[in-house]
Write an enzyme that holds these catalytic residues in place. Sequence first.
Site, short mmCIF file in Angstrom:
data_model
loop_
_atom_site.label_atom_id
_atom_site.label_comp_id
_atom_site.label_asym_id
_atom_site.label_seq_id
_atom_site.Cartn_x
_atom_site.Cartn_y
_atom_site.Cartn_z
N LYS A 138 -42.13 -73.80 2.75
CA LYS A 138 -42.24 -74.26 3.78
C LYS A 138 -42.19 -75.54 4.43
CE LYS A 138 -38.24 -73.12 3.24
NZ LYS A 138 -36.96 -73.66 2.47
N TYR A 145 -42.05 -65.55 -8.38
CA TYR A 145 -42.30 -64.90 -7.82
C TYR A 145 -42.71 -63.34 -8.00
CZ TYR A 145 -41.82 -68.81 -4.68
OH TYR A 145 -41.51 -70.06 -3.93
N PRO A 185 -47.59 -68.97 2.47
CA PRO A 185 -46.97 -70.33 1.80
C PRO A 185 -46.04 -70.06 0.73
CG PRO A 185 -48.99 -69.80 1.15
CD PRO A 185 -48.62 -69.44 2.49
N TYR A 219 -34.16 -71.15 0.94
CA TYR A 219 -35.15 -71.36 0.48
C TYR A 219 -34.97 -73.17 -0.35
CZ TYR A 219 -38.55 -71.82 -3.49
OH TYR A 219 -39.48 -71.73 -4.23
N HIS A 222 -35.67 -78.10 -10.28
CA HIS A 222 -35.39 -76.37 -10.20
C HIS A 222 -34.23 -76.60 -9.45
CE1 HIS A 222 -40.07 -75.41 -11.59
NE2 HIS A 222 -39.15 -76.93 -11.49
#
Length: 389
Positions: free
Chosen positions: A296, A200, A292, A384, A72
Amino acid sequence: MRTKVAIIGAGPAGLLLGQLLNSHGIDNVILERQSPDYVLGRIRAGLLEEGTVALLDEVGCGARAHREGLVHGGIELAFGGHRHRIDMKAATGKTVMIYGQTEVTLDLMNARKAAGLTTVYEAADVSPHDFDTDHPRVSYVKDGVACEIACDFIAGCDGFHGISRASVKPSAIKTFERVYPFGWLGILSETPPVSPELIYTNHERGFSLCTMRSMRRSRYYLQCSLDDHIDQWPDERFWEELKRRLDPEAVDHLVTGPSIEKSIAPLRSFVAEPMRFGRMFLAGDAAHIVPPTGAKGLNLAASDVHYLSGALREFYDEKSSAGIDGYSQRALARVWKAVRFSWWMTSMLHKFPDQGEFGARLQLTELDYLVGSKAAATSLAENYVGLPY
């Protein structure tokens, strides 16, 4: 039994450390209180940073991830009924890979077995001893027989509830913790993902996350009360609530189906300092937990064992203790950055009981700024995809 490094815990942290040490010619034994099937039955997240994938490649365990993993280059943030893509690859040149933690564990297990390395499963009453001396040891019981491993070092990779951190004198360790006032209700279903990348969502009813394990298996999460129980959430109720929190386009593309796994997980941020106690080191969840939201947890475990394996190689090959002396400080510097990022993502996306309308407006304003600012989006992206080791 005698070995150089006794590793407590056969999760991804312990297994990856074992393979890295073996690649440096450092003997090690892993002790695990559960069975292999139990370890593989634990459903966990599955988003890997490039650094984690590189470590798997280094120990010869990355081939299946490259074949089956989903690469991704971005994520989507949804709020106000619309989605906004953060192009992580354009901002950083890096990507992430969707590949289940269970699959990582299986690949490492198989590699360890193929190398003929010792792993003692169903080891009861595991306990580290004398790690504040030059002669540490680990005792355990196997099939009713008391056993002991003499070693040079102990690596505590046995998770948040493990014996390693619990064996440290309270006066020698300091912990930092934030428990969040909600949990994540997650389901796994044999359905195609609603979107090719993760979504998200910040919604007035609460956070949601759309992710996947493959192009045929999806993983969805809803923010829920800590008082909720699984039996309060039949599949039909879950899907209906998820639809309420998604944007219209996502609702139109959502494919529902029976859940094959369902669980509720509390969220917390936790760090233990230091991560070294004489000749025992903590790594992974034994030393730190992150919510979560930032993906990480597994990746921090990987960076820990990268630092630790390098330090131990330096000790044996170069006769230098500089690496092991600096392990805790080096690992914690990266840990705290990930803790900050995961806390920030959690704070920005979830509905908090005491935030009120003022807090909700601030969240939406921050999200709006984030998707409209190249600098802000780049900051999210570089965290990220994973900060450098």
